[in-house]
Write an enzyme that holds these catalytic residues in place. Structure first.
Site, PDB file in Angstrom:
ATOM      1  CG  ASP A  67       2.687   2.492  -0.743  1.00 11.56           C
ATOM      2  OD1 ASP A  67       2.172   3.163   0.288  1.00 11.56           O
ATOM      3  OD2 ASP A  67       2.180   2.360  -1.826  1.00 11.56           O
ATOM      4  CE  LYS A  82      -0.773   1.018  -2.089  1.00 11.53           C
ATOM      5  NZ  LYS A  82      -0.300   1.192  -3.452  1.00 11.53           N
TER       6      LYS A  82
END
Length: 814
Positions: free
Chosen positions: A677, A681
């Site tokens: 994750d 980003k």
């Protein structure tokens, strides 16, 4: 003296006729009243249908006749429950004549224009008799005068031309001696100089009233219909449309030509030269102000008076290099259509003379093509021009206003507004007078086009947003509730009318073109239709609403794969789903290109930092000419929460479970804890700063145990957290021994990116980062030593929902 005309809907039922009688009674208290009435609503069409059926030897013409008969007899009985024998006798006699006429048409298998005029005249003859006799029965001083005894025409059946010298003399002589307070006249019908029955063509009842008003030089002509005047646009398609107070003759004719059914353009002519105002009124709401049509100057500041449209248009294109510089092509084209009695609605020709485009009624397209191709068959054979090109399924929309020529940018605003909503323009026409700007568009886009243009030119700069949300779990539910709470504020303060028009979870989906009632959305969704991702897209596309926005509140790759479809339909996309923007670089670039090409916003602020303005700040830095040199960040609120709460007195499993329960992790916590994750980003930030890279280019140093990395399910993963507790305690102990804090850090520097767990010493900006907070430090050419820092809550349903909400509002403010 007053001249009033009541249309078919105004006399379409006994209830409406009672309204007409009340209006006439009130007017007659102070004035002599001349009342022109149309046939009962729908009867003229039924008469033509019966005639056509009889001509074609279809036995069901008798059924059509019986329908006409029943309509009139029922109205008589409802208007006059008792003492109606004399009215019934007369009407049944006329109906018997009508039946005999239809029988004759059936026998000779012919319906000439002359016979057709006689056939349709029964509609007005019957309605005017019923109304006048009903008024007499109620004690009103009313007389019926047959218009055929006053209006004299030539023998051009179905659209006779009026002999004004004879007609005006007849009208003036009759009303000079008439003593009754109310005179009822049938509209539409007339007689030729040789005594044959004729009609005045489409809109003939309006024409009859105008002829009377002009001959008698009354102060005003009143046209009573079923709407409260001429509207800014079609109120059936645009709910925000409203009646126009005052409008000029020219504007009224333009709007009427382009589809406004309230007024038929030739009606204006008899009163135009005499400057007699026309007042459009509503029979069902007689107290409404209506619309006054005259030559008086208006105080309106709006250059555009109305928006209208004509449906069922075909576009004919004659083109070819052999046309350039050769005179006579246009003449031959127009003569061909004239000989076939085909009306041209719109004309446009390029200055290169390479092509001519014509808009005509779609029903005449095939006939037009055959005749034009025949006319130019020699040029087509020599390849000087192409066979005529016919495009169907089109509509013409038009902006109308006398003062548009005095206002710059009207056409630019029109076309840019349509373009922003993916409404393709096939042809444009604008006269030098600039009273009308017309565009040909697809029929399926008419409703969206009218709503979009009306919002632009007539509404108080309130922009309507239509939002379609997929994923109404924890974050999605909060988003819906935030929208519900703020709708009034947005409308009053930001002039944004925000409606949720589609909702879906993994099981069901619902849609409502007028906006879903947010007080009962959960109950509605529970009863919705079966949800599919493709079905949600198709429904959103089919509704074809202006300023549509698709909001993805999922972590689903299949949903992300549909973004391109939405953007190609000029539907904006707002996403907290990181998969699309961290997918293959070519897909990311494609989505960016589609967003620009179709003018569809693609916003994903919540991809990084939930509600924090990280991507927006980065984009502003780039747009202002700054250049990113490096990025240092803690980008996982869930991981920050985990390591802020994990210590030698807690268990790693319990802390991760708590983070999941409070909504800080994805449904699958491995996405957060594996670092994937965070890698997504920093990849998104790198791409937004102008660097081309893929997810596999990012170095990801995982802190998970080997068994945790290899787990095949969420349940298995949680089991490894229990069994590998010592692994995680060792990580904590190492940091504690150095008086450091554990932070999962993302870095981007010199075109390279990495993510991993780091031991942060005291004094570092990351050291005191608490709870679920995120922090991003942008080092740029303008901020080389002291970075720009953005810090705040980076996880949680409320802040993520607020980030999505902010993106939606940003679209509304553009």
């Amino acid at each position: 003296m007053k001249v009033l005309k009541f249309g078919g809907t105004s006399v379409g039922s006994s209830k409406n006729i009672n309204n007409v009688i009340k209006i006439l009674e009130d007017y007659s208290k102070t004035d002599l009243v001349i009342c022109v009435v149309s046939a009962v609503g729908g009867v003229t069409d039924k008469l033509l249908l019966a005639g056509k059926q009889a001509q074609n030897k279809e036995d069901n013409y008798t059924e059509s006749f019986n329908t006409i008969k029943d309509i009139h007899l029922n109205i008589i009985r409802e208007l006059n429950p008792s003492n109606n024998a004399s009215i019934l006798d007369f009407v049944e006699g006329k109906l018997n004549e009508l039946k005999s006429l239809l029988d004759g048409i059936y026998l000779i298998n012919e319906l000439s224009p002359k016979t057709s005029d006689k056939l349709v005249s029964y509609g007005e003859i019957l309605s005017s008799y019923i109304i006048s006799e009903t008024m007499k029965h109620r004690g009103l001083v009313a007389e019926l005068k047959n218009s055929q005894e006053l209006i004299v025409t030539n023998s051009n059946f179905s659209k006779a031309e009026v002999n004004y010298n004879i007609t005006n003399r007849n009208i003036q002589e009759y009303f000079q001696s008439a003593s009754q307070k109310i005179t009822i006249l049938p509209g539409f019908i007339s007689k030729s100089v040789t005594g044959e029955q004729t009609t005045l063509g489409r809109g003939g009842s309006d024409f009859t009233a105008a002829i009377l008003a002009a001959a008698l030089k009354v102060e005003q002509l009143e046209i009573w219909t079923d709407v409260s005047g001429m509207f800014t646009t079609n109120p059936k398609l645009v709910k925000q449309a409203y009646p126009i107070d005052r409008i000029s003759y020219q504007e009224a004719m333009e709007l009427s030509h382009f589809g406004a059914k309230v007024l038929y353009p030739p009606t204006v002519q008899p009163v135009l030269d005499l400057n007699i105002p026309i007042h459009i009124k509503n029979t069902l709401e007689p107290e409404s102000a209506g619309t006054i049509i005259s030559n008086e100057e208006t105080n309106s500041t709006n250059a555009v008076k109305g928006i209208s449209n004509i449906s069922n248009i075909a576009l004919l294109t004659l083109q070819g290099s052999g046309m350039v510089g050769i005179p006579g092509f246009s003449k031959r084209l127009f003569e061909t259509l004239s000989q076939e009695k085909i009306n041209i609605i719109l004309i446009t020709q390029a200055s290169s003379e390479h092509s001519i485009c014509l808009g005509i009624d779609e029903a005449e397209a095939e006939k037009a093509k055959i005749s034009i191709d025949k006319t130019f068959e020699n040029e087509i054979a020599l390849h000087k021009i192409d066979p005529i090109i016919v495009e169907n399924g089109l509509s013409i929309i038009a902006l109308v206003g006398d003062n548009m020529k005095n206002h710059q940018g009207i056409s630019g605003k029109m076309f840019s507004t349509l373009g922003k909503n993916n409404i393709n323009i096939r042809a444009i026409a604008q006269g030098a007078s600039e009273k009308n700007i017309s565009a040909v568009i697809l029929e399926k886009d008419v409703k969206k086009a009218l709503n979009t243009l009306h919002e632009q030119f007539f509404e108080s700069k309130t922009k309507q947003l239509n939002v379609f949300i997929t994923g109404v779990g924890n974050v999605g539910e909060r988003l819906v509730e935030q929208i519900k709470q703020q709708r009034k504020y947005l409308k009053e303060n930001l002039k944004i009318n925000l409606r949720i028009t589609g909702l879906s979870n993994s099981r069901t989906m619902i849609f409502n073109e007028e906006g879903i009632d947010l007080s009962t959305w959960k109950e509605q969704l529970a009863e919705g239709e079966k949800a599919t991702l493709e079905g949600f897209f198709e429904n959103t596309k089919a509704l074809n609403l202006r300023n549509s926005i698709f909001v993805d509140v999922t972590a689903n790759a299949d949903v992300a794969n549909l973004y391109a479809n939405y953007l190609r339909e000029s539907i904006g996309v707002v996403a907290c789903n990181k998969i699309a923007c961290s997918s293959d670089l070519e897909n990311y670039k494609l989505l960016k290109r589609l967003s620009l090409k179709y003018n569809a916003p693609f916003l994903f602020e919540t991809n990084v930092g939930a509600g924090l303005p990280i991507i927006d700040t980065l984009n502003n830095l780039i747009a202002s000419g700054d250049k990113i040199t490096s990025i240092h960040a803690v980008l996982s609120g869930s991981l920050n929460f985990v390591f802020n709460n994990f210590n030698d007195k807690t268990k790693f499993y319990d802390v991760v479970k708590q983070a999941a329960a409070e909504g800080y992790t994805e449904p699958d916590p491995r996405i957060d804890l594996s670092g994937v994750d965070v890698a997504r980003k920093i990849l998104i930030l790198a791409r937004e700063s102008g660097v081309e890279m893929n997810l596999e280019d990012i170095q990801n140093t995982s802190f998970l145990s080997s068994s945790g990395l290899k787990s095949e399910s969420v349940d298995d993963f949680y089991k490894t957290l229990i069994s590998d507790e010592s692994h995680y305690q060792n990580i904590y102990a190492s940091a504690k021994a150095k008086d450091c804090q554990l932070k999962y850090v993302a870095q981007f520097n010199n075109g390279k990116a990495s993510v991993g767990l780091e031991e942060i010493p005291q004094g570092h900006p990351f050291y005191n980062l608490k709870g679920k907070d995120n922090i991003v430090m942008f080092y740029t050419q303008r901020y080389p030593e002291q970075p720009m820092i953005i810090k705040g809550a980076g996880a949680g349903a409320d802040v993520t929902a607020s980030g999505l909400f902010a993106d939606i509002i940003r679209i509304g403010n553009d």
